[in-house]
Write an enzyme that holds these catalytic residues in place. Sequence first.
Site, PDB file in Angstrom:
ATOM      1  N   TYR A  33       4.891   7.635  13.251  1.00 18.37           N
ATOM      2  CA  TYR A  33       3.649   7.882  12.276  1.00 18.37           C
ATOM      3  C   TYR A  33       3.140   6.672  11.840  1.00 18.37           C
ATOM      4  O   TYR A  33       3.715   5.490  12.046  1.00 18.37           O
ATOM      5  CB  TYR A  33       4.132   8.587  11.434  1.00 18.37           C
ATOM      6  CG  TYR A  33       4.986   8.133  10.039  1.00 18.37           C
ATOM      7  CD1 TYR A  33       6.187   7.702  10.548  1.00 18.37           C
ATOM      8  CD2 TYR A  33       4.453   7.866   8.883  1.00 18.37           C
ATOM      9  CE1 TYR A  33       7.111   7.198   9.348  1.00 18.37           C
ATOM     10  CE2 TYR A  33       4.998   7.227   7.768  1.00 18.37           C
ATOM     11  CZ  TYR A  33       6.523   7.091   8.219  1.00 18.37           C
ATOM     12  OH  TYR A  33       7.238   6.182   7.225  1.00 18.37           O
ATOM     13  N   LYS A 149       8.237   2.844  13.338  1.00 19.14           N
ATOM     14  CA  LYS A 149       7.973   3.804  12.610  1.00 19.14           C
ATOM     15  C   LYS A 149       8.189   5.035  12.894  1.00 19.14           C
ATOM     16  O   LYS A 149       7.304   5.804  13.116  1.00 19.14           O
ATOM     17  CB  LYS A 149       6.733   3.396  12.112  1.00 19.14           C
ATOM     18  CG  LYS A 149       6.207   3.959  10.713  1.00 19.14           C
ATOM     19  CD  LYS A 149       4.880   3.167  10.170  1.00 19.14           C
ATOM     20  CE  LYS A 149       4.221   3.940   8.978  1.00 19.14           C
ATOM     21  NZ  LYS A 149       5.425   3.697   7.862  1.00 19.14           N
ATOM     22  N   GLU A 182      14.892  -3.652   2.539  1.00 19.58           N
ATOM     23  CA  GLU A 182      13.620  -3.352   2.211  1.00 19.58           C
ATOM     24  C   GLU A 182      13.501  -1.992   1.157  1.00 19.58           C
ATOM     25  O   GLU A 182      14.573  -1.498   0.876  1.00 19.58           O
ATOM     26  CB  GLU A 182      12.347  -2.925   3.313  1.00 19.58           C
ATOM     27  CG  GLU A 182      13.250  -1.742   4.261  1.00 19.58           C
ATOM     28  CD  GLU A 182      12.270  -1.517   5.586  1.00 19.58           C
ATOM     29  OE1 GLU A 182      11.064  -1.606   5.573  1.00 19.58           O
ATOM     30  OE2 GLU A 182      12.994  -0.783   6.271  1.00 19.58           O
ATOM     31  N   LEU A 207      10.915  -2.364   8.788  1.00 14.95           N
ATOM     32  CA  LEU A 207       9.705  -2.038   8.939  1.00 14.95           C
ATOM     33  C   LEU A 207       8.741  -3.047   8.690  1.00 14.95           C
ATOM     34  O   LEU A 207       8.760  -3.380   7.491  1.00 14.95           O
ATOM     35  CB  LEU A 207       9.134  -0.721   8.837  1.00 14.95           C
ATOM     36  CG  LEU A 207       7.738  -0.364   9.375  1.00 14.95           C
ATOM     37  CD1 LEU A 207       7.915   0.250  10.631  1.00 14.95           C
ATOM     38  CD2 LEU A 207       6.899   0.677   8.305  1.00 14.95           C
TER      39      LEU A 207
HETATM   40  N1  PMP Z   1       9.291  -0.204   4.960  1.00 19.27           N
HETATM   41  C1  PMP Z   1       9.086   1.260   5.139  1.00 19.27           C
HETATM   42  C2  PMP Z   1      10.396   1.702   5.188  1.00 19.27           C
HETATM   43  C3  PMP Z   1       7.924   1.902   4.925  1.00 19.27           C
HETATM   44  O1  PMP Z   1       8.216   3.435   5.159  1.00 19.27           O
HETATM   45  C4  PMP Z   1       6.703   1.477   4.885  1.00 19.27           C
HETATM   46  C5  PMP Z   1       5.635   2.309   4.589  1.00 19.27           C
HETATM   47  N2  PMP Z   1       5.045   2.740   5.618  1.00 19.27           N
HETATM   48  C6  PMP Z   1       6.614   0.003   4.540  1.00 19.27           C
HETATM   49  C7  PMP Z   1       7.671  -0.712   4.770  1.00 19.27           C
HETATM   50  C8  PMP Z   1       5.428  -0.512   4.324  1.00 19.27           C
HETATM   51  O2  PMP Z   1       4.737  -0.674   5.528  1.00 19.27           O
HETATM   52  P1  PMP Z   1       3.107  -0.723   5.267  1.00 19.27           P
HETATM   53  O3  PMP Z   1       2.717  -1.850   4.711  1.00 19.27           O
HETATM   54  O4  PMP Z   1       2.385  -0.652   6.745  1.00 19.27           O
HETATM   55  O5  PMP Z   1       2.711   0.447   4.619  1.00 19.27           O
END
Ligand code: PMP
Length: 284
Positions: A33, A149, A182, A207
């Site tokens: 996603y 993701k 994270e 991620l």
């Molecule tokens: N880490 C995880 C586990 C996430 O789900 C997200 C949000 N999608 C992020 C980091 C931050 O990613 P982004 O800045 O692309 O929203």
Amino acid sequence: MARIAYVNGQYLPIDTPAVQVEDRGYQFADGIYEVWLVRDGVFLDHAGHLARMKRSLGEIRIPQPMSDVALDIALRETLRRNRLTDALVYLQITRGVSRRDHAFPAGTIRPSVVITVRPAPRAPVSARAEAGIAVITQKDLRWKRCDIKSISLLPNVLAKQAAREAGAFEAWLVNEAGEVTEGSSSNAWIITGEGRLVTRAADETILNGITRQRILRIAKAQGLVFEERPFTVDEALGAREAFVSSATSMVMPVVSIDGRPIANGAPGSLASALRASYEAGEES
Ligand code: PMP
């Protein structure tokens, strides 16, 4: 007005039964996603999200189901039909529908594509940023390819629920070395006593947030010192500032971890400045 979802080429009221029970996303979480923040009708970091979508698809060998142009049209059209200009746009692509069997289906099947939109008003997020958020720590129970993701989010769901039940906004996931990898749906950052910006390097344990990447570009452009390296919960507790980043939260100051305040327990000035730079659309 009814919310409209895009489902495999059709625009439907969101409560229309439209996903098949043998969709591999439903049965195996076999899919990926993306989430975009839309401000004034503009998809923020559009190219970055598309690039990560392609990478995630490639890593789990799902063919991209439609051209970039067709996908872009579907994303914008779903937004338009929901009559929103400040919104979150969710895109999910699964391997498709076939009789339940763990291995990929023989032959080619059509990946399933779903797009949903929901309002993302600015005021509550700004208020949260002004107050700062509490985080709690949780064991990082996830698999070893968090760089994908994937829609398989059970450990993230459980960690976020633990945070909610503890009255916190986010859970920081901690590995066996005591390092914060994270957040359950965000990247984690600290600012050291010397003013260095620290976030974990984008390896397979996290991620690589699109917001994270933009903050690093902003930091570089502003001549801030940053380090991509692990940090522990103890180091975070002794930090000058902490914050999380995500498309939905942008830069969100963290004021406590497990009920213990960071510095004076108020949002830090550098995090707030980075948030302002992010909102102003600054980068290199
Ligand atoms: N880490 C995880 C586990 C996430 O789900 C997200 C949000 N999608 C992020 C980091 C931050 O990613 P982004 O800045 O692309 O929203």
